[in-house]
Design an enzyme around this catalytic site. Structure first.
Site, mmCIF file in Angstrom:
data_model
loop_
_atom_site.group_PDB
_atom_site.id
_atom_site.type_symbol
_atom_site.label_atom_id
_atom_site.label_comp_id
_atom_site.label_asym_id
_atom_site.label_seq_id
_atom_site.Cartn_x
_atom_site.Cartn_y
_atom_site.Cartn_z
ATOM 1 N N CYS A 97 7.444 -7.760 -0.263
ATOM 2 C CA CYS A 97 8.797 -7.167 -0.358
ATOM 3 C C CYS A 97 9.476 -7.465 -1.694
ATOM 4 C CB CYS A 97 9.676 -7.659 0.785
ATOM 5 S SG CYS A 97 9.018 -7.204 2.388
ATOM 6 N N HIS B 197 17.188 -6.249 -1.018
ATOM 7 C CA HIS B 197 16.058 -5.782 -0.202
ATOM 8 C C HIS B 197 16.591 -5.524 1.207
ATOM 9 C CE1 HIS B 197 12.374 -5.466 1.901
ATOM 10 N NE2 HIS B 197 12.439 -6.665 2.457
ATOM 11 N N ASN C 240 12.874 -1.513 7.008
ATOM 12 C CA ASN C 240 12.334 -2.347 5.929
ATOM 13 C C ASN C 240 11.130 -1.633 5.309
ATOM 14 O OD1 ASN C 240 11.108 -4.279 4.335
ATOM 15 N ND2 ASN C 240 11.348 -5.941 5.807
#
Ligand code: UT7
Length: 326
Positions: free
Chosen positions: A116, A253, A283
């Site tokens: 990520c 994020h 996500n």
């Protein structure tokens, strides 16, 4: 004041697959509910790539939009870096496949794997190429098909992730070495391999010979996220010579709305400065920051000249932050 070469973001673009999967859709085959997912994460839906639609396709579509926004063509590109944890193939790099699909005649192309945090890592690496004069027009892309890593029997993970891609064009720009310069101004990158088991995929070419499924100890990752991100943000702000309170937009994020809120409050940032797309995108790992950045540029919130703060945290554990003036 001495002049310095800055890496300036001259165009941003993104792409989301057409197929939208709602929380209610997931609740049809896994024991969960819209209520639980919204309350614990803020996620309402995610986009899933179609059968036969690959990470390189998402990345190529996002790159085309970023090139258009920058007023550039594939012929101008001399560097492609893709941050992805879901490459089309074990090799070659997805960046090379995108180079072919875009029709970029020459240049450097490779992938970065920092899960990520990949987009923040990739920006830092690309900045080095631009600052050394090795790249005149770079594409930095975050692209993922996280749906391919999901165990759709595991409700603790399969409701959290989605697919998508975001891209930026970076070009050298003359700066004065001050915080008024356009371009990338500061970074902080971190990794802690001792926490590797908290968030990982259960397979790989060298171990199992399979792709594997994503597994996560969510509560522990959550706790690390809030503390680690705040630390990285403060370091990145210091390296850029700015105060966190001076940023116009915070583009985190997009893992969980509760993490976004927790980090913003720890940093003393008003929620009106936070760009949140987690409700619609879920996500998307390395794609989440450029996807969010593009959404807020295209709807007119983020304007040229504004100061942006990016941060991410994910498997590794890895985490990091970047400061840039658009
Ligand atoms: O991008 C990389 C970074 N990733 C992250 O930052 C994710 C960080 N972690 C999180 O976002 C949260 O920890 C989660 C959203 C993953 C989980 O939220 P939580 O508030 O920490 O819930 P929990 O794991 O403590 O689970 C609470 C309960 C459990 O049931 P019991 O043991 O209390 O009976 C879970 O089994 O909720 C249950 N549960 C679910 N229930 C309905 C877990 N997933 C689900 C689900 N639907 N999808």
């Amino acid at each position: 004041m001495s002049s310095v070469l800055r890496s300036v973001v001259t165009g941003v673009g993104s792409y989301l697959p057409e197929n939208i999967v709602s929380n209610a859709d997931l609740a049809k085959f896994v024991e969960t509910s819209d209520e639980w997912i919204v309350e614990r994460t803020g996620i309402r839906q995610r986009h899933n790539a179609a059968k036969g639609e690959f990470t390189s396709d998402l990345a190529t579509a996002a790159a085309r939009r970023a090139l258009e926004a920058a007023g550039r063509t594939p012929a101008d590109i001399d560097l492609i870096i893709i941050a992805t944890t879901t490459p089309d193939l074990t090799f070659p790099a997805t960046a090379v496949i995108v180079q072919r699909k875009l029709g970029c005649p020459v240049g450097i192309a490779f992938d970065i794997q920092a899960v990520c945090t990949g987009f923040v890592y990739a920006l830092n690496v690309a900045d080095g190429f631009v600052a050394r004069g090795q790249a005149k027009c770079a594409l930095v892309i975050g692209a993922e098909t996280m749906s391919r890593l999901m165990d759709y029997k595991d409700r603790t993970t399969c409701v959290l992730f989605g697919d998508g891609a975001g891209a930026v064009v970076l070009e050298p720009g003359e700066g004065q070495g001050t915080t008024a310069d356009r371009g990338l101004l500061g970074f902080a990158l971190r990794a802690d391999g001792t926490k590797e088991e908290l968030l990982r995929v259960s397979g790989g070419p060298s171990s199992t010979g399979t792709v594997g499924y994503l597994t996560m100890q969510g509560g522990q990752v959550f706790r690390h996220a809030v503390v680690n991100i705040a630390e990285a943000v403060n370091l990145a702000a210091a390296s850029a010579g700015i105060e966190v309170k001076d940023v116009d937009w915070f583009i985190p994020h997009q893992a969980n709305q509760r993490i976004l809120d927790g980090v913003a409050s720890r940093l003393g940032l008003d929620e009106s400065k936070v760009v949140s797309t987690v409700a619609k995108h879920a996500n998307t790992s390395a794609a989440s920051i450029p996807l969010a950045m593009d959404a807020a540029i295209r709807d007119g919130r983020i304007k040229p000249g504004q100061l942006l703060l990016l941060e991410a945290m994910g498997g590794g554990l890895t985490w990091g932050a970047a400061v840039l003036r658009l």
